[in-house]
Write a protein that holds these residues in place. Structure first.
Motif, mmCIF file in Angstrom:
data_model
loop_
_atom_site.group_PDB
_atom_site.id
_atom_site.type_symbol
_atom_site.label_atom_id
_atom_site.label_comp_id
_atom_site.label_asym_id
_atom_site.label_seq_id
_atom_site.Cartn_x
_atom_site.Cartn_y
_atom_site.Cartn_z
ATOM 1 N N LEU A 2 -7.546 -36.943 11.781
ATOM 2 C CA LEU A 2 -7.955 -36.759 10.363
ATOM 3 C C LEU A 2 -6.716 -36.575 9.567
ATOM 4 N N THR A 3 -7.063 -37.460 8.264
ATOM 5 C CA THR A 3 -6.129 -37.406 7.218
ATOM 6 C C THR A 3 -6.562 -36.343 6.195
ATOM 7 N N LEU A 4 -5.801 -35.455 5.810
ATOM 8 C CA LEU A 4 -6.282 -34.731 4.723
ATOM 9 C C LEU A 4 -5.554 -35.156 3.270
ATOM 10 N N ASN A 5 -6.622 -35.231 2.199
ATOM 11 C CA ASN A 5 -6.145 -35.888 1.195
ATOM 12 C C ASN A 5 -6.266 -35.121 -0.208
ATOM 13 N N ILE A 6 -5.413 -35.010 -0.977
ATOM 14 C CA ILE A 6 -5.569 -34.091 -2.148
ATOM 15 C C ILE A 6 -5.160 -34.687 -3.260
ATOM 16 N N ASP A 7 -6.015 -34.835 -4.284
ATOM 17 C CA ASP A 7 -5.609 -35.654 -5.532
ATOM 18 C C ASP A 7 -6.166 -34.792 -6.737
ATOM 19 N N TRP A 8 -5.499 -34.819 -7.607
ATOM 20 C CA TRP A 8 -5.730 -34.480 -9.286
ATOM 21 C C TRP A 8 -6.386 -35.606 -9.961
ATOM 22 N N PHE A 9 -7.056 -35.391 -10.826
ATOM 23 C CA PHE A 9 -7.835 -36.430 -11.917
ATOM 24 C C PHE A 9 -8.242 -35.956 -13.073
ATOM 25 N N GLN A 10 -8.143 -36.797 -13.819
ATOM 26 C CA GLN A 10 -8.761 -36.483 -15.277
ATOM 27 C C GLN A 10 -10.188 -37.131 -15.157
ATOM 28 N N PRO A 11 -10.992 -36.056 -15.185
ATOM 29 C CA PRO A 11 -12.542 -36.440 -15.171
ATOM 30 C C PRO A 11 -13.214 -36.802 -16.605
ATOM 31 N N PHE A 12 -12.382 -36.456 -17.813
ATOM 32 C CA PHE A 12 -12.950 -36.738 -19.197
ATOM 33 C C PHE A 12 -11.821 -37.648 -19.870
ATOM 34 N N ASP A 13 -12.428 -38.845 -20.659
ATOM 35 C CA ASP A 13 -11.602 -39.490 -21.341
ATOM 36 C C ASP A 13 -10.940 -38.605 -22.810
ATOM 37 N N GLY A 14 -9.640 -38.739 -23.023
ATOM 38 C CA GLY A 14 -9.246 -38.136 -24.194
ATOM 39 C C GLY A 14 -9.165 -36.539 -24.283
ATOM 40 N N VAL A 15 -9.403 -35.935 -22.935
ATOM 41 C CA VAL A 15 -9.298 -34.421 -22.903
ATOM 42 C C VAL A 15 -8.338 -33.893 -21.895
#
Length: 159
Positions: A2-15
């Motif tokens: 398995l490869t463990l993947n972790i990533d942060w992201f911005q779900p909203f534009d302009g916020v």
């Protein structure tokens, strides 16, 4: 594997709001099949409004680690071909994430840390201009590794 993947992201534009996904990909599958949505295992979502701190990420990873320990030893999992269950073993092959997530997930020191790593007592000196660390002059044979007792004492002191 398995490869463990972790990533942060911005779900909203302009916020300014940051969440994260923890997911597994199965390396035994062909590359063209590996990242299809039906083959990716979503483990957790970490809600915002900001990234979790290094001290908090273990709370999200602990249930996964418990399940992975079971899978490493072997677990009977039902499949279409074997509804009564077939023995499956699994292990993490690698962790795929950006540098800040790798530091939080894999216990690497933070970018401004003067400590070389979490397993030894080697320290970087600051550069003469005060803008960074001088990473030169490390001689592996001179490294002094922390003992289990030191790690436990430091963890308790930090807590």
């Amino acid at each position: 594997m398995l490869t463990l993947n972790i990533d942060w992201f911005q779900p909203f534009d302009g916020v300014t709001y940051s969440c994260s996904a923890i997911y597994l990909s199965i390396n035994n599958l062909l590359r063209k099949e590996r990242y299809k949505k039906e083959n990716v295992v979503l483990v957790r979502l970490m809600p915002g409004p900001s990234e979790v701190k290094t001290s908090q990420i273990n709370h999200y990873l602990c249930p996964l680690v418990a399940k992975l320990n079971q899978l490493y030893s072997g677990a009977a999992i039902p499949t279409n071909k074997c509804p009564s269950g077939t023995l499956v073993h699994a292990a993490i092959l690698l962790v795929a994430c950006d540098i800040p997530a790798a530091r939080k997930t894999c216990r690497f020191t933070l970018h401004a840390s003067t400590n070389a790593c979490h397993i030894c007592n080697c320290w970087f000196s600051c550069c003469l201009d005060g803008k960074g660390m001088d990473c030169s002059g490390f001689i592996f044979s001179d490294w002094i590794f922390n003992t289990d007792e030191e790690n436990k004492r430091n963890a308790e002191r930090w807590r």
